[in-house]
Design an enzyme around this catalytic site. Sequence first.
Site, PDB file in Angstrom:
ATOM      1  N   LYS A   1       0.937  -1.286  -0.044  1.00 10.60           N
ATOM      2  CA  LYS A   1       0.027  -0.096  -0.116  1.00 10.60           C
ATOM      3  C   LYS A   1       0.841   1.401  -0.082  1.00 10.60           C
ATOM      4  O   LYS A   1       0.635   2.149  -0.875  1.00 10.60           O
ATOM      5  CB  LYS A   1      -1.169  -0.047   1.148  1.00 10.60           C
ATOM      6  CG  LYS A   1      -1.863   1.450   1.349  1.00 10.60           C
ATOM      7  CD  LYS A   1      -2.876   1.130   2.411  1.00 10.60           C
ATOM      8  CE  LYS A   1      -3.812   2.408   2.206  1.00 10.60           C
ATOM      9  NZ  LYS A   1      -4.809   2.475   3.321  1.00 10.60           N
TER      10      LYS A   1
ATOM     11  N   CYS B   1      -3.913 -10.908   3.419  1.00 13.22           N
ATOM     12  CA  CYS B   1      -3.107  -9.919   3.736  1.00 13.22           C
ATOM     13  C   CYS B   1      -2.913  -9.999   5.156  1.00 13.22           C
ATOM     14  O   CYS B   1      -3.771 -10.280   6.021  1.00 13.22           O
ATOM     15  CB  CYS B   1      -3.448  -8.749   3.334  1.00 13.22           C
ATOM     16  SG  CYS B   1      -2.619  -7.202   4.094  1.00 13.22           S
TER      17      CYS B   1
ATOM     18  N   ASP C   1      -5.528 -12.563  -1.170  1.00 13.88           N
ATOM     19  CA  ASP C   1      -4.444 -12.442  -2.361  1.00 13.88           C
ATOM     20  C   ASP C   1      -4.521 -13.520  -2.999  1.00 13.88           C
ATOM     21  O   ASP C   1      -4.469 -14.949  -2.461  1.00 13.88           O
ATOM     22  CB  ASP C   1      -3.022 -12.507  -1.387  1.00 13.88           C
ATOM     23  CG  ASP C   1      -2.842 -11.299  -0.791  1.00 13.88           C
ATOM     24  OD1 ASP C   1      -3.412 -10.186  -1.143  1.00 13.88           O
ATOM     25  OD2 ASP C   1      -2.298 -11.026   0.471  1.00 13.88           O
TER      26      ASP C   1
ATOM     27  N   HIS D   1       2.820 -12.015   0.361  1.00 12.93           N
ATOM     28  CA  HIS D   1       3.139 -12.581  -0.669  1.00 12.93           C
ATOM     29  C   HIS D   1       4.473 -13.308  -0.537  1.00 12.93           C
ATOM     30  O   HIS D   1       4.544 -14.721  -0.567  1.00 12.93           O
ATOM     31  CB  HIS D   1       3.205 -11.965  -2.138  1.00 12.93           C
ATOM     32  CG  HIS D   1       1.901 -11.205  -2.340  1.00 12.93           C
ATOM     33  ND1 HIS D   1       1.309 -10.124  -1.524  1.00 12.93           N
ATOM     34  CD2 HIS D   1       1.193 -11.175  -3.227  1.00 12.93           C
ATOM     35  CE1 HIS D   1       0.132  -9.534  -1.965  1.00 12.93           C
ATOM     36  NE2 HIS D   1       0.208 -10.183  -2.852  1.00 12.93           N
ATOM     37  N   GLU D   2       5.375 -12.630  -0.567  1.00 12.97           N
ATOM     38  CA  GLU D   2       6.821 -13.094  -0.366  1.00 12.97           C
ATOM     39  C   GLU D   2       6.916 -14.084   0.500  1.00 12.97           C
ATOM     40  O   GLU D   2       7.723 -15.150   0.574  1.00 12.97           O
ATOM     41  CB  GLU D   2       7.790 -11.998  -0.119  1.00 12.97           C
ATOM     42  CG  GLU D   2       7.704 -10.656  -1.139  1.00 12.97           C
ATOM     43  CD  GLU D   2       6.780  -9.650  -0.694  1.00 12.97           C
ATOM     44  OE1 GLU D   2       7.039  -8.635  -1.400  1.00 12.97           O
ATOM     45  OE2 GLU D   2       5.797 -10.023  -0.116  1.00 12.97           O
TER      46      GLU D   2
ATOM     47  N   GLY E   1      -4.521  -2.820  -6.412  1.00  8.98           N
ATOM     48  CA  GLY E   1      -3.996  -1.081  -6.623  1.00  8.98           C
ATOM     49  C   GLY E   1      -2.863  -0.930  -7.591  1.00  8.98           C
ATOM     50  O   GLY E   1      -2.178  -0.337  -7.397  1.00  8.98           O
TER      51      GLY E   1
END
Length: 283
Positions: free
Chosen positions: A95, A191, A198, A230-231, A260
């Site tokens: 973000k 998230c 996600d 994610h990572e 986004g």
Amino acid sequence: MTSKVNDRISISAPKDLSLGKQVEYEFHYNPDLLQGVPRSLSRDTLSLNADALPFTGIDTWTGYELSWLNKKGKPNVALLECYVPITSANLIESKSFKLYLNSFNQTAFESPEDVRATLASDLSKCAGEPVVVSLTLPNQFNTLTFKEFEGVLLDELDIAVETYEPDTSLLKVTGDKKAETLVSHLLKSNCLITSQPDWASVQIRYEGNGLDHEGLLKYLISFRQHNEFHEQCVERIYCDIMQHCQPEKLTVCARYTRRGGLDINPFRSNFETPYANKRQARQ
């Protein structure tokens, strides 16, 4: 801070992140909007040593909503690609990245190269290591192509699913040696802060002990209610497979859908270099 509660992995993100909070959008360049998240938050739960990671790789970002003004006030647009090294102290919080890109919207730059250099400098400072940035301008858009993951699609297996939190007991080996590439489009996590979904496609390439396909698919689906960036999810998948199935070679690559205007595509491997950044249909 990290902990494990009732066998669920619990990771507490820094309290000062803008993610999950109402913020005012800024339309003039402000590099202070970028926020980093220590990679150690998740790696500590995996007992990973930052100085001796068991994999190499990259975090590839694609930005679809980059715009700025030229010196005459005319808007320009471009697609952004940036490559964040996995040895960096921080991953870039998504973000804050979006808010930072918005701050370019009403800012005049000398040239696209000036924009690229500014991005590279600011993102490198946030990550803690040099971040490579490239821009694709509109006159190059027709050179871009889609490319789906190649491999055996697991998603058509007729399985019963009961677990929606990461469960390594689902990972099993078949007893024979294999070299294969497996693909699923059913990876979903949430998230870490907002619990927003996600979505990702994941490719697993390995050599060594054969992976049980049904167990692997159930394991990937078990991330469905898991909260992590994610990572971090990709590194958890890599480490879980390596620990419980012990392949000789392993690659885990995920391509997440955009949020986004940004998508994130982590790649981890102990034997091959990252793939070219090719957008998939869901991206």
